[in-house]
Write a protein that holds these residues in place. Structure first.
Motif, mmCIF file in Angstrom:
data_model
loop_
_atom_site.group_PDB
_atom_site.id
_atom_site.type_symbol
_atom_site.label_atom_id
_atom_site.label_comp_id
_atom_site.label_asym_id
_atom_site.label_seq_id
_atom_site.Cartn_x
_atom_site.Cartn_y
_atom_site.Cartn_z
ATOM 1 N N CYS A 31 -43.330 -4.605 -40.405
ATOM 2 C CA CYS A 31 -42.584 -4.394 -39.175
ATOM 3 C C CYS A 31 -41.754 -5.632 -38.848
ATOM 4 C CB CYS A 31 -43.538 -4.079 -38.025
ATOM 5 S SG CYS A 31 -42.714 -3.752 -36.451
ATOM 6 N N LYS A 32 -40.640 -5.400 -38.192
ATOM 7 C CA LYS A 32 -39.736 -6.488 -37.825
ATOM 8 C C LYS A 32 -40.368 -7.442 -36.829
ATOM 9 C CE LYS A 32 -35.069 -7.190 -35.975
ATOM 10 N NZ LYS A 32 -33.858 -6.496 -35.481
ATOM 11 N N TRP A 33 -41.241 -6.938 -35.976
ATOM 12 C CA TRP A 33 -41.871 -7.755 -34.941
ATOM 13 C C TRP A 33 -43.179 -8.393 -35.401
ATOM 14 C CZ3 TRP A 33 -37.773 -8.303 -32.794
ATOM 15 C CH2 TRP A 33 -37.033 -7.350 -32.093
ATOM 16 N N PHE A 34 -43.459 -8.370 -36.679
ATOM 17 C CA PHE A 34 -44.737 -8.885 -37.183
ATOM 18 C C PHE A 34 -44.941 -10.345 -36.781
ATOM 19 C CE2 PHE A 34 -46.889 -11.191 -40.720
ATOM 20 C CZ PHE A 34 -48.157 -10.720 -40.478
ATOM 21 N N GLY A 35 -46.048 -10.615 -36.048
ATOM 22 C CA GLY A 35 -46.424 -11.972 -35.679
ATOM 23 C C GLY A 35 -45.622 -12.589 -34.561
ATOM 24 N N LEU A 36 -44.662 -11.870 -33.978
ATOM 25 C CA LEU A 36 -43.818 -12.440 -32.935
ATOM 26 C C LEU A 36 -44.430 -12.220 -31.561
ATOM 27 C CD1 LEU A 36 -40.276 -11.388 -34.205
ATOM 28 C CD2 LEU A 36 -41.462 -13.564 -34.498
ATOM 29 N N PRO A 37 -44.245 -13.159 -30.637
ATOM 30 C CA PRO A 37 -44.833 -13.017 -29.294
ATOM 31 C C PRO A 37 -44.040 -12.029 -28.442
ATOM 32 C CG PRO A 37 -43.562 -15.034 -29.424
ATOM 33 C CD PRO A 37 -43.548 -14.445 -30.807
ATOM 34 N N GLN A 38 -44.604 -11.728 -27.296
ATOM 35 C CA GLN A 38 -43.936 -10.826 -26.350
ATOM 36 C C GLN A 38 -42.666 -11.487 -25.809
ATOM 37 O OE1 GLN A 38 -43.396 -7.985 -25.520
ATOM 38 N NE2 GLN A 38 -44.359 -7.307 -23.614
ATOM 39 N N GLU A 39 -41.625 -10.687 -25.630
ATOM 40 C CA GLU A 39 -40.350 -11.206 -25.130
ATOM 41 C C GLU A 39 -39.596 -10.099 -24.395
ATOM 42 O OE1 GLU A 39 -36.112 -13.024 -26.814
ATOM 43 O OE2 GLU A 39 -37.821 -12.718 -28.167
ATOM 44 N N LYS A 40 -38.978 -10.481 -23.283
ATOM 45 C CA LYS A 40 -38.102 -9.569 -22.557
ATOM 46 C C LYS A 40 -36.657 -9.876 -22.923
ATOM 47 C CE LYS A 40 -40.567 -7.899 -18.510
ATOM 48 N NZ LYS A 40 -40.497 -7.695 -17.048
ATOM 49 N N PHE A 41 -35.935 -8.846 -23.336
ATOM 50 C CA PHE A 41 -34.559 -9.035 -23.789
ATOM 51 C C PHE A 41 -33.606 -8.959 -22.598
ATOM 52 C CE2 PHE A 41 -36.894 -7.175 -27.358
ATOM 53 C CZ PHE A 41 -36.655 -8.128 -28.334
ATOM 54 N N ASP A 42 -32.580 -9.807 -22.638
ATOM 55 C CA ASP A 42 -31.607 -9.894 -21.552
ATOM 56 C C ASP A 42 -30.493 -8.875 -21.748
ATOM 57 O OD1 ASP A 42 -30.360 -10.719 -19.293
ATOM 58 O OD2 ASP A 42 -29.501 -12.556 -20.155
ATOM 59 N N VAL A 43 -30.867 -7.630 -21.688
ATOM 60 C CA VAL A 43 -29.916 -6.529 -21.766
ATOM 61 C C VAL A 43 -30.231 -5.545 -20.641
ATOM 62 C CG1 VAL A 43 -29.547 -6.755 -24.269
ATOM 63 C CG2 VAL A 43 -31.383 -5.280 -23.409
ATOM 64 N N LYS A 44 -29.486 -4.483 -20.570
ATOM 65 C CA LYS A 44 -29.666 -3.495 -19.528
ATOM 66 C C LYS A 44 -31.064 -2.870 -19.604
ATOM 67 C CE LYS A 44 -27.668 0.729 -17.617
ATOM 68 N NZ LYS A 44 -26.609 1.769 -17.763
ATOM 69 N N GLY A 45 -31.726 -2.832 -18.488
ATOM 70 C CA GLY A 45 -33.071 -2.287 -18.427
ATOM 71 C C GLY A 45 -34.165 -3.291 -18.696
ATOM 72 N N LYS A 46 -33.826 -4.502 -19.184
ATOM 73 C CA LYS A 46 -34.798 -5.554 -19.480
ATOM 74 C C LYS A 46 -35.969 -5.043 -20.324
ATOM 75 C CE LYS A 46 -32.824 -8.771 -16.854
ATOM 76 N NZ LYS A 46 -32.325 -10.058 -17.363
ATOM 77 N N PRO A 47 -35.705 -4.445 -21.489
ATOM 78 C CA PRO A 47 -36.819 -3.940 -22.307
ATOM 79 C C PRO A 47 -37.623 -5.089 -22.919
ATOM 80 C CG PRO A 47 -34.773 -3.762 -23.511
ATOM 81 C CD PRO A 47 -34.392 -4.236 -22.131
ATOM 82 N N SER A 48 -38.874 -4.804 -23.258
ATOM 83 C CA SER A 48 -39.758 -5.795 -23.867
ATOM 84 C C SER A 48 -39.968 -5.481 -25.340
ATOM 85 C CB SER A 48 -41.112 -5.825 -23.147
ATOM 86 O OG SER A 48 -40.947 -6.138 -21.784
ATOM 87 N N ARG A 49 -40.455 -6.469 -26.050
ATOM 88 C CA ARG A 49 -40.730 -6.279 -27.473
ATOM 89 C C ARG A 49 -41.903 -5.342 -27.690
ATOM 90 N NH1 ARG A 49 -40.625 -11.660 -30.175
ATOM 91 N NH2 ARG A 49 -38.439 -11.125 -30.503
ATOM 92 N N TYR A 50 -42.904 -5.436 -26.834
ATOM 93 C CA TYR A 50 -44.086 -4.578 -26.944
ATOM 94 C C TYR A 50 -44.310 -3.845 -25.628
ATOM 95 C CZ TYR A 50 -45.029 -7.890 -30.739
ATOM 96 O OH TYR A 50 -44.934 -8.681 -31.836
ATOM 97 N N LYS A 51 -44.961 -2.716 -25.713
ATOM 98 C CA LYS A 51 -45.412 -1.994 -24.537
ATOM 99 C C LYS A 51 -46.896 -1.694 -24.686
ATOM 100 C CE LYS A 51 -44.225 2.637 -26.251
ATOM 101 N NZ LYS A 51 -43.460 3.877 -25.993
ATOM 102 N N LEU A 52 -47.581 -1.738 -23.555
ATOM 103 C CA LEU A 52 -49.015 -1.486 -23.542
ATOM 104 C C LEU A 52 -49.248 0.001 -23.319
ATOM 105 C CD1 LEU A 52 -51.816 -2.893 -23.611
ATOM 106 C CD2 LEU A 52 -51.694 -2.987 -21.116
ATOM 107 N N SER A 53 -50.007 0.617 -24.199
ATOM 108 C CA SER A 53 -50.279 2.045 -24.106
ATOM 109 C C SER A 53 -51.777 2.283 -24.202
ATOM 110 C CB SER A 53 -49.547 2.805 -25.215
ATOM 111 O OG SER A 53 -50.009 2.390 -26.489
ATOM 112 N N GLY A 54 -52.166 3.511 -23.897
ATOM 113 C CA GLY A 54 -53.580 3.863 -23.949
ATOM 114 C C GLY A 54 -54.173 3.983 -22.562
ATOM 115 N N ALA A 55 -55.339 4.594 -22.508
ATOM 116 C CA ALA A 55 -56.032 4.813 -21.243
ATOM 117 C C ALA A 55 -57.414 4.194 -21.298
ATOM 118 C CB ALA A 55 -56.141 6.313 -20.954
ATOM 119 N N GLY A 56 -57.887 3.777 -20.131
ATOM 120 C CA GLY A 56 -59.224 3.192 -20.060
ATOM 121 C C GLY A 56 -59.316 1.901 -20.850
ATOM 122 N N ASP A 57 -60.371 1.792 -21.650
ATOM 123 C CA ASP A 57 -60.561 0.594 -22.469
ATOM 124 C C ASP A 57 -59.909 0.700 -23.839
ATOM 125 O OD1 ASP A 57 -62.079 -0.580 -20.461
ATOM 126 O OD2 ASP A 57 -63.919 0.391 -21.159
#
Length: 384
Positions: free
Chosen positions: A74-100
């Motif tokens: 993957c292109k994001w392998f080993g890279l930290p979280q980052e918010k991109f300075d574009v429209k909508g301010k998307p992040s490199r990762y998103k947290l998904s899942g429910a509960g634990d």
């Protein structure tokens, strides 16, 4: 000359774990604990998900952060979280899942579109703070420290009270050896006698009784002889058994420190193939005598799962490390104190200091309540 050793404790601080929380953060948690629901509280205080953990080991400050993409393609392998300075301010990762059951998913690249492949990888999140605490525990349980007793070589009011036989030996008489083969000193001014600890060469059995059983004890232990049978063969009690077990463990650490740890520090290997594996041992720790009824099921865990992680060299079969995932220094009171101070019962697992141990205990307590409720319903039905 090598001094007598003891196992390291938390007070020795071989590794210092730096808390990622500030006093202001703790105050805010205290204010919001009763105002917010558990879900709102966990969502608000999830900043530790991508915050690196810090610890000091051998005077060196180390940082690490494990919550990132683990797919090497993957292109994001080993890279930290980052918010991109574009429209909508998307992040490199998103947290998904429910509960634990939460994980990280890789988002598409909003800047360099078409450059590299961003795979829909799923990475389970962990608590960086808990990983740091586990590293501290692993270093501590494999560390031995010199025993440094606080000697008092003089009587009260002695004019030479600042002198010791280690600094000014001419101010003391040598009065032979004690029964433990340690040196005995006498102050020339106040005439006080003091015994000092022997070194390892002078006495290898200091503060031991029944030291002659250690070779057979080690042989029985390696052959997985039960505790009761070992005590019967050696003629010792269970307390003595566990004392001998700690002594044997400490002597093994001393051997490793002298013959393996120091030589391997400066060793270099061009290539090494490591194999890490995890095994689970189930320990039958519950006495079931007199509890044949099914109503007693679940009151205690009939089998205690214990995880063991082993790392070894594939070619030479040299075992570098074998660790049991069990902390014998922590107590339920410590966990309750962390819950009261850090409000961990309303946090996600990746933000906890104890890596969800409290969640497991709460789940067991809930299971216990359900069993008791079922028993009460059964009794009422029988009375009808």
């Amino acid at each position: 000359m090598a001094k007598l050793k003891r196992l390291a404790t938390k007070d020795d601080n071989p590794v210092i774990v730096h808390s990622p929380l500030s006093n202001e953060g703790l105050t805010n948690r205290l204010k919001d604990y009763d105002k917010l629901t558990p879900k709102q509280f966990g969502t608000k205080y999830k900043e530790l998900l991508f915050k690196p953990a810090e610890l000091t080991w051998n005077g060196q400050l180390l940082q690490f952060q494990y919550n990132h993409c683990l797919n090497p393609y993957c292109k994001w392998f080993g890279l930290p979280q980052e918010k991109f300075d574009v429209k909508g301010k998307p992040s490199r990762y998103k947290l998904s899942g429910a509960g634990d059951d939460k994980s990280l998913n890789c988002n598409p690249d909003p800047i360099k579109i078409g450059y590299g492949a961003v795979l829909d990888s799923r990475t389970y999140v962990v608590s960086n703070w808990s990983v740091a605490e586990e590293i501290e525990r692993l270093v501590r349980i494999q560390t031995v420290e010199d025993i440094e007793p606080d000697y008092d070589f003089h009587k009260e009011g002695c004019i030479a009270s600042d002198l010791t036989p280690f600094i000014e030996p001419k101010t003391f008489y040598k009065r032979g050896k004690s029964t433990a083969n340690s040196q005995r000193y006498q102050c020339k001014e106040c005439k006080k006698f003091t015994n000092v600890l022997p070194n390892q060469r002078q006495s290898s059995t200091y503060h031991q009784k029944r030291s002659e059983i250690m070779p057979l004890f080690a042989k029985l232990l390696l052959n997985r002889t039960p505790v009761s049978r070992t005590c019967e063969i050696l003629g010792i009690g269970r307390g003595t058994y566990y004392d001998k077990l700690e002594i044997l463990y400490r002597r093994c650490l001393e051997f490793l420190e002298k013959h393996e740890t120091k030589p391997l520090i400066n060793a270099e290997f061009k290539k090494m193939w490591l194999n890490t594996d995890k095994m689970t041992y189930y320990l039958n720790n519950v006495r079931k005598k007199g509890q044949g009824s099914s109503q007693f099921d679940g009151i205690e865990e009939l089998q205690l799962p214990t995880s063991v992680v082993i790392s070894a060299d594939v070619l030479s079969r040299y075992v570098f490390r074998c660790d049991v995932a069990y902390d014998w220094d922590i107590t339920l009171s410590d966990i309750a104190l962390d819950t009261a101070l850090l409000k961990e019962d309303h946090l996600n697992l990746f933000a906890k200091n104890t890596l969800g141990l409290m969640h497991i205990l709460i789940s067991q307590c809930h299971h216990l309540k359900m069993i008791h409720k079922h028993n009460r319903i059964t009794i009422k039905n029988c009375l009808k």
